[in-house]
Design a protein around this motif. Structure first.
Motif: not given
Length: 395
Positions: A86, A89, A111-114, A156, A215-217, A226, A232
């Protein structure tokens, strides 16, 4: 980015009634820099962007930095790090200070949402290709791109199957902009600058996604959190303004050359709080008949120099172990320059083939444990070793 843009649907006037097909109002999100006296964008959501269902801390390891003491020039080889996964992360911090942190990532999955709420991020694409998806839409990226993601933009990195997207990531504590001297009073690029509006790409197509408890980091000055969103974030129907992700390719940078050696500011690409960035690209070399067409030994007394050797030749470091994918850090307090033998070999050359990305930081750079694990311990003494070799060869 100081140029107004618009994508999708929005009302005729800002902050006016804008209804969805079912008669309910769309939700405005005003994103603004510098207390809303800088660039802003208005984003229109189908659902309230403020609705959270959970807030959780995220443990962070590997971002601790220690001073570069005793003061030492560094040669790092980030390609030796065991990195995959990712881009958010699984990135690895290399060096940094209170103004900027520089990380390396090998993204092999979406990747995760960020979002980074500390400052803008710039990702230089060393190799591979993918897509930056954000609340502003889709932006395709590939090798050589500088990708600027504004502060607090939810995004992302989407990586196709089988692709390694290698990124050098610059995390600022403020905003990353074109140099102010490149721009007119109204924000237009001036004639004679090494890139302009024609070289800049921005999202032109929205991304729509659905889901609940998403989830959004979030990066803050104290670590990672988080936020779990009820809806969304990619429920946007339109936006307009001057704050959005954008990309500029190093392959579109037009170098400024002269009869004699040009200083690094002629190669500048960006400025930010506490640092500047430059790009060195293939170019004609100095054409005075007695020109020495490479930099002299130099002391940048107010800055540490971070240099990423992205592509092409590393001619001024030939024989030192530095090659493509390397990073050198030459701190203030250390005189650095071409290695012995390099100047003589360069005389008469008319062109150089290199792609290098440089940051000059106004405060000293500190080092991570990951950087120390891929440190070339012989590099600080390579000038002396190569001088001795040159002497023996001449003898």
């Amino acid at each position: 980015m100081p140029h107004f843009a618009r994508v999708g649907e929005f009302p005729r006037k800002r902050h006016t009634v804008f209804r969805q097909p079912d008669g309910s109002l769309y939700w405005e999100e005003l994103i603004g820099e510098d207390g809303f006296v800088g660039d802003t964008s208005l984003v229109y959501h189908r659902n309230p962007p403020t609705a959270l269902t959970a807030i959780e801390p995220i443990p962070v390891a590997g971002e601790e930095l220690v001073p570069n003491h005793p003061i030492t020039p560094l040669h790092l080889q980030p390609r030796l790090l065991s990195l995959k996964g990712d881009a958010v992360l699984d990135r690895s911090t290399l060096v940094g200070n209170d103004d900027v942190r520089i990380a390396y990532a090998v993204a092999t999955e979406t990747s995760t949402l960020y979002k980074n709420s500390v400052g803008d991020e710039l990702a230089y694409v060393e190799s591979g290709h993918g897509t930056l998806e954000s609340t502003f839409g889709r932006l395709d990226v590939s090798e050589g791109d500088h990708v600027i993601v504004p502060t607090s933009t939810i995004h992302r990195w989407v990586v196709p199957d089988g692709v390694e997207l290698r990124l050098l990531i610059v995390q600022a504590t403020g905003h990353i902009d074109p140099p102010s001297r490149y721009l007119s009073a109204r924000g237009q690029f001036l004639e004679g600058t090494p890139y302009c509006e024609l070289d800049i790409r921005r999202p032109e197509e929205l991304v729509f996604d659905e889901g609940t408890d998403v989830p959004v980091v979030v990066r803050t000055r104290t670590g990672l959190t988080r936020h779990v969103h009820r809806h969304h974030p990619f429920d946007v129907v339109g936006w307009h303004g001057g704050m959005y992700p954008w990309a500029f390719s190093i392959f579109d940078f037009e170098p400024i050359t002269g009869r004699l050696h040009q200083p690094p500011p002629t190669q500048q690409t960006f400025e930010a709080r506490g640092f500047v960035m430059c790009a060195f690209v293939p170019r004609l070399l100095d054409y005075h008949p007695d020109a020495v067409p490479i930099p002299p030994s130099h002391s940048n007394v107010d800055s540490d120099e971070f240099l990423f050797y992205a592509k092409g030749a590393a001619n001024t470091r030939r024989g030192s172990g530095v090659g493509i994918g390397s990073v050198t850090v030459h701190p203030a307090g250390f005189i650095h320059g071409p290695h012995p033998g390099t100047v003589e070999r360069a005389l008469g050359a008319d062109r150089i083939d290199e792609y290098q990305v440089m940051l000059d930081t106004h405060r000293p750079l500190m080092i991570s444990a990951a950087a120390r694990s891929v440190l070339d311990g012989d590099y600080p003494f390579s000038w002396a070793a190569m001088e001795e070799k040159e002497i023996k060869t001449d003898a």
